[in-house]
Scaffold this motif. Sequence first.
Motif, short mmCIF file in Angstrom:
data_model
loop_
_atom_site.label_atom_id
_atom_site.label_comp_id
_atom_site.label_asym_id
_atom_site.label_seq_id
_atom_site.Cartn_x
_atom_site.Cartn_y
_atom_site.Cartn_z
N SER A 58 0.83 -1.20 0.00
CA SER A 58 0.00 0.00 0.00
C SER A 58 0.87 1.25 0.00
O SER A 58 1.98 1.27 0.53
N ARG B 201 -4.97 -3.06 10.80
CA ARG B 201 -6.14 -2.83 9.95
C ARG B 201 -6.09 -3.69 8.69
O ARG B 201 -7.13 -4.05 8.14
N GLN B 202 -4.90 -4.04 8.25
CA GLN B 202 -4.75 -4.88 7.06
C GLN B 202 -4.87 -6.38 7.39
O GLN B 202 -4.88 -7.20 6.49
N THR C 38 -6.62 0.51 2.54
CA THR C 38 -7.37 -0.22 3.56
C THR C 38 -8.62 0.57 3.96
O THR C 38 -9.69 -0.01 4.17
N SER D 215 -11.25 0.28 1.23
CA SER D 215 -11.97 -0.98 1.37
C SER D 215 -13.01 -0.89 2.48
O SER D 215 -14.14 -1.37 2.33
N ASP E 251 -9.30 -5.85 -1.50
CA ASP E 251 -8.63 -6.63 -0.44
C ASP E 251 -7.65 -7.63 -1.05
O ASP E 251 -6.54 -7.82 -0.55
N ILE F 264 -5.28 -7.44 2.01
CA ILE F 264 -5.95 -7.17 3.27
C ILE F 264 -6.63 -8.46 3.75
O ILE F 264 -7.40 -9.08 3.01
#
Length: 367
Positions: free
Chosen positions: A3, A35-36, A179, A182, A224, A229
């Motif tokens: 990312s 968060r990922q 993220t 998403s 994702d 993710i």
Amino acid sequence: MKSRLLSHLDAAIAAAAMPSEADCLRAERAALLARQGQLNEARSIIASLQAQYGLSPHPRVNAWISLAEGLTSYFSDLGQTAHDKIKRAYAVSGASRDRRLNALAAAWLAHMDYTAYDLDAMGRHVAEALQLADADNHSARARACLVVALAYHFGGRFDSAQPWYAKSRLHASAEGDETMLSAIMYNMAGLLADQSRHAVMTGEHDVAMLRRAELSLQSATNLDALIGIASLDALVPLHRARVCTLQGQWAEAVSLYEAHFSDGLLQGLDRMRASLGADLAWCRLQLGQTEQARKDAVAAQVSVAHDRDADDRAAAHHRLAQVFAQLGQADVAAHHREQAAADWQAHEREQAMSIAAIEKAVATLAS
């Protein structure tokens, strides 16, 4: 694919002029990894920082560590234990005058307040986050704008929610936070699915709304996969199962439920156990799996009082009424129809409260 935000944080850590500044960024990096869904790596970074600052605390660093701890907990199982860590990050960052973290922590508190239906606190925290956040504090602004959008959308005001969804996307894109992009798609899709479910169950089927939910879920799934993710990876498939159920795609819905139901409960969807189970029972019944449908319906009936959200309880009761009616248990079906009507009314009251709270917050920003 790495990312853009993670690359930016790595570069900032390498360029930091002071060790404490680098460690704040390391904690922020751990929060992003959480968060990922890269929870083990996030926990490793947090443990290293805790060992370093446990005996010689540094207020700013410790506040960032608390944020990372809170988000690691949250993205493990959506548990409310995360709230205490985020609240600590909020308090310490305020005392140490870290305005950037203070705004971000306030935005996360607003998000958690929203999910816990603490709507007055949600309004206060989202207003504070947007007042504190500088124009380039994209993390705080993206999260706070998402909360405003969700509060409007939950309240049935998708027209008012859309500009806030757009603002959230702009801030997430500016920071390269895929993220967050998403999360925007996933949260919007979840509410579109909820509202489609309500419409179907009250005889007002909205094909366009259901299609938007389906497309948003597919977009979240694709992003994702592109970024890697893996956080709360059962949630999107279970929302897809709900959409498939509403579309009458019984076999696909059952397949998704069977593959992801148990993991979803562990990842925070235990609060929806009855509504998910009732949908599964209904799908099985349409496929002729009568005895398994009966078992799933009985299990959902036992757990329905524990579904936290009024709309999920209403949906569970509505589905159970359909299932038991088809199974020939008219009295049981009638009971669930009555409970569904009461819970839909409770949901409508919650919608009104959400609109009132977010309107008050938005008015505060305009004054």
